[in-house]
Design an enzyme around this catalytic site. Structure first.
Site, mmCIF file in Angstrom:
data_model
loop_
_atom_site.group_PDB
_atom_site.id
_atom_site.type_symbol
_atom_site.label_atom_id
_atom_site.label_comp_id
_atom_site.label_asym_id
_atom_site.label_seq_id
_atom_site.Cartn_x
_atom_site.Cartn_y
_atom_site.Cartn_z
ATOM 1 N N LYS A 133 0.835 -1.186 0.000
ATOM 2 C CA LYS A 133 0.000 0.000 0.000
ATOM 3 C C LYS A 133 0.875 1.244 0.000
ATOM 4 O O LYS A 133 1.981 1.173 0.534
ATOM 5 C CB LYS A 133 -0.952 0.032 1.196
ATOM 6 N N TYR A 221 -4.183 4.092 6.237
ATOM 7 C CA TYR A 221 -4.655 3.101 7.218
ATOM 8 C C TYR A 221 -6.005 3.522 7.799
ATOM 9 O O TYR A 221 -6.867 2.686 8.073
ATOM 10 C CB TYR A 221 -3.648 2.937 8.362
HETATM 11 P P1 NDP Z 1 12.480 1.660 2.083
HETATM 12 O O1 NDP Z 1 12.866 2.992 1.581
HETATM 13 O O2 NDP Z 1 13.046 1.198 3.362
HETATM 14 O O3 NDP Z 1 12.817 0.540 0.998
HETATM 15 C C1 NDP Z 1 12.480 0.670 -0.360
HETATM 16 C C2 NDP Z 1 13.481 -0.143 -1.183
HETATM 17 O O4 NDP Z 1 13.106 0.001 -2.544
HETATM 18 C C3 NDP Z 1 14.909 0.343 -1.111
HETATM 19 O O5 NDP Z 1 15.606 -0.173 -0.011
HETATM 20 C C4 NDP Z 1 15.463 -0.139 -2.414
HETATM 21 O O6 NDP Z 1 15.820 -1.503 -2.283
HETATM 22 C C5 NDP Z 1 14.270 -0.110 -3.355
HETATM 23 N N1 NDP Z 1 14.328 1.017 -4.304
HETATM 24 C C6 NDP Z 1 14.363 0.878 -5.650
HETATM 25 N N2 NDP Z 1 14.397 2.084 -6.237
HETATM 26 C C7 NDP Z 1 14.418 2.997 -5.238
HETATM 27 C C8 NDP Z 1 14.490 4.412 -5.242
HETATM 28 N N3 NDP Z 1 14.523 5.133 -6.370
HETATM 29 N N4 NDP Z 1 14.496 5.051 -4.049
HETATM 30 C C9 NDP Z 1 14.438 4.350 -2.898
HETATM 31 N N5 NDP Z 1 14.376 2.989 -2.855
HETATM 32 C C10 NDP Z 1 14.375 2.326 -4.023
HETATM 33 O O7 NDP Z 1 10.889 1.651 2.143
HETATM 34 P P2 NDP Z 1 9.945 0.695 2.982
HETATM 35 O O8 NDP Z 1 10.472 -0.677 2.963
HETATM 36 O O9 NDP Z 1 9.648 1.301 4.291
HETATM 37 O O10 NDP Z 1 8.584 0.800 2.122
HETATM 38 C C11 NDP Z 1 8.431 0.104 0.892
HETATM 39 C C12 NDP Z 1 6.949 -0.012 0.560
HETATM 40 O O11 NDP Z 1 6.290 -0.726 1.594
HETATM 41 C C13 NDP Z 1 6.198 1.302 0.430
HETATM 42 O O12 NDP Z 1 5.230 1.202 -0.576
HETATM 43 C C14 NDP Z 1 5.511 1.475 1.772
HETATM 44 O O13 NDP Z 1 4.319 2.234 1.693
HETATM 45 C C15 NDP Z 1 5.207 0.040 2.118
HETATM 46 N N6 NDP Z 1 5.140 -0.190 3.554
HETATM 47 C C16 NDP Z 1 4.101 -0.899 4.051
HETATM 48 C C17 NDP Z 1 4.024 -1.182 5.387
HETATM 49 C C18 NDP Z 1 2.954 -2.059 5.898
HETATM 50 O O14 NDP Z 1 2.818 -2.182 7.117
HETATM 51 N N7 NDP Z 1 2.157 -2.705 5.050
HETATM 52 C C19 NDP Z 1 5.006 -0.657 6.341
HETATM 53 C C20 NDP Z 1 6.114 0.017 5.710
HETATM 54 C C21 NDP Z 1 6.152 0.253 4.364
HETATM 55 P P3 NDP Z 1 17.130 -2.099 -2.976
HETATM 56 O O15 NDP Z 1 18.282 -1.337 -2.373
HETATM 57 O O16 NDP Z 1 17.109 -3.527 -2.604
HETATM 58 O O17 NDP Z 1 16.985 -1.847 -4.444
#
Ligand code: NDP
Length: 392
Positions: A133, A221
């Site tokens: 989401k 949420y």
């Molecule tokens: P993060 O920023 O921690 O991680 C996102 C990952 O995406 C990065 O670590 C990277 O992984 C990859 N990525 C690829 N392109 C980009 C870019 N241009 N900029 C930044 N990151 C990039 O985010 P979250 O893990 O917190 O969130 C990810 C998703 O999950 C979002 O959509 C958020 O809304 C959702 N979410 C949902 C939650 C829930 O409870 N359901 C809780 C937290 C988040 P790599 O280095 O491996 O390429």
């Protein structure tokens, strides 16, 4: 036939109360070789902290591949999780997944603006998709994702973990059975302090990457909770924002937003979100004869319910620890196997996208009333079809 199949087979032909009783049947563990393989796309905070650990304890889902822009991190995560070297993908060779039978579901855990493109590419590779989401950053992208799923004849599920989380399910069931009388008012508060210096907050504070700052990240949420608590869809919304444009965090997004939904039953649902208030993920539901206070309502663990009746608060209720991410992914695995109904499809995510757009449209028009009944009705009420864990 497992308990799960026979339980779900009942739904639709028996009354809701019978289905609720039957819904307590436990999930059945699947032998590892028969588990549904998930490719996790984006190895950020959520993937590393919740999703990959969740796959370790899931009963019917397992980690089959990782996709990352950082090969060293990806190789390390793969090795730590017992994956072979060829189960590591980059965004450039993502389409190679089409030839990888180990992967059935692609789980998109990227910044919001990247969801649509990677979802559509996964469908083109013939995979099912579980997408975080908010499903996208625009209504148009969300519609394109749903169309791509249909064209590929694959399933698209949005990761609304609260639909599978026991305390939220328990609250939904209390509201459905009407023991507190009719529901009158819902208040949801979802926000926290965001930090520009934190990379995973930097993109959330960027309007193009997040699609709407606190609203898209946390407020969603509350929007979704009002709908699943009431099991109906709002007919209109009014909203206001308060944003300090001198705060470097809020150059391209709103900060504090407060909204008011009206529902066909007459219930009013107030919601607020902010990236500049003390952390909260809670709601309260005020009924004719009692109040349900869930605080926190949507944490990864430790969610707690206080029932207030006759002015007296009963001792808070917490359910035994459970991994709600594992439950959600197991549900997706069962959907793919044809053993469970799709509870949170793309259309459910699209409805939130439209409602968040309506909130922002109302903000732009200083609280004007925006009509919101576009005809969406959820096919399955989580309170009826989603089982509670055996110990809950
Ligand atoms: P993060 O920023 O921690 O991680 C996102 C990952 O995406 C990065 O670590 C990277 O992984 C990859 N990525 C690829 N392109 C980009 C870019 N241009 N900029 C930044 N990151 C990039 O985010 P979250 O893990 O917190 O969130 C990810 C998703 O999950 C979002 O959509 C958020 O809304 C959702 N979410 C949902 C939650 C829930 O409870 N359901 C809780 C937290 C988040 P790599 O280095 O491996 O390429």
């Amino acid at each position: 036939m497992s308990n799960r199949i026979s339980r779900r087979g009942l739904i639709g032909v028996v009354g809701a109360s019978t289905a609720l009783a039957a819904a307590k049947a436990p999930a059945i563990a699947t032998p590892d070789a028969d588990k549904v393989g998930f490719a996790v796309v984006g190895l950020g905070k959520l993937s590393l902290g919740q999703i990959i650990p969740g796959l370790k304890v899931a009963k019917g889902a397992k980690l089959a591949a990782v996709v990352s822009g950082h090969p060293d991190k990806a190789r390390r995560v793969a090795a730590e999780n017992g994956l072979p070297a060829d189960a590591v993908y980059g965004y450039d060779d993502y389409d190679r997944m089409a030839k990888d039978p180990r992967i059935q579901v692609v789980y998109i855990v990227l910044p919001n603006a990247l969801h649509a493109d990677h979802t559509i590419r996964a469908f083109k590779a013939g995979k099912h998709v579980l997408c975080e989401k908010p499903m996208a950053t625009s209504v148009g992208d969300a519609e394109a994702m749903i169309a791509a799923a249909k064209a590929a004849k694959r399933r698209l599920m949005i990761a609304y973990r609260c639909h599978y989380e026991p305390l939220n399910l328990d609250i939904m069931r209390r509201l459905r059975d009407g023991s507190l009388g009719k529901t009158r008012l819902v208040n949801t508060t979802m926000g926290r302090q965001a930090d520009l210096a934190e990379p995973s907050d930097a993109w959330r504070l960027d309007g193009l990457m997040s699609g709407g700052g606190a609203l898209a990240d946390m407020g969603i949420y509350g929007v979704n909770a009002a709908r699943y608590l009431l099991n109906e869809e709002p007919v209109s919304v009014r909203a206001w924002a308060q944003t300090d444009r001198t705060d470097p965090r809020f150059k391209t997004t709103e900060d504090l937003i407060d909204w008011q939904f009206r529902f066909p039953s007459g219930v009013i649902a107030n919601g607020s979100t902010s990236f500049n208030y003390a952390p909260t993920m809670g709601y309260e539901v005020i009924c004719e004869r009692g109040r349900l206070v869930a605080d926190p309502a949507a944490f990864y663990g430790g969610n707690r319910l206080t029932v207030v009746q006759g002015g007296q608060a009963q001792p808070p209720l917490s359910l035994p620890p459970n991994d709600q991410f594992a439950r959600e992914m197991d549900w997706m695995a069962d959907v793919v196997r044809g053993k469970a109904p799709m509870v949170s499809p793309g259309e459910e995510g699209l409805q939130d996208m439209k409602l968040m757009k309506a909130i922002l449209d109302s903000v732009a028009r200083d609280g004007a009333t925006i009509a919101t009944d576009w005809g969406y009705r959820r096919a399955y009420d989580p309170a009826v079809v989603v089982d509670l864990p055996r110990s809950a």
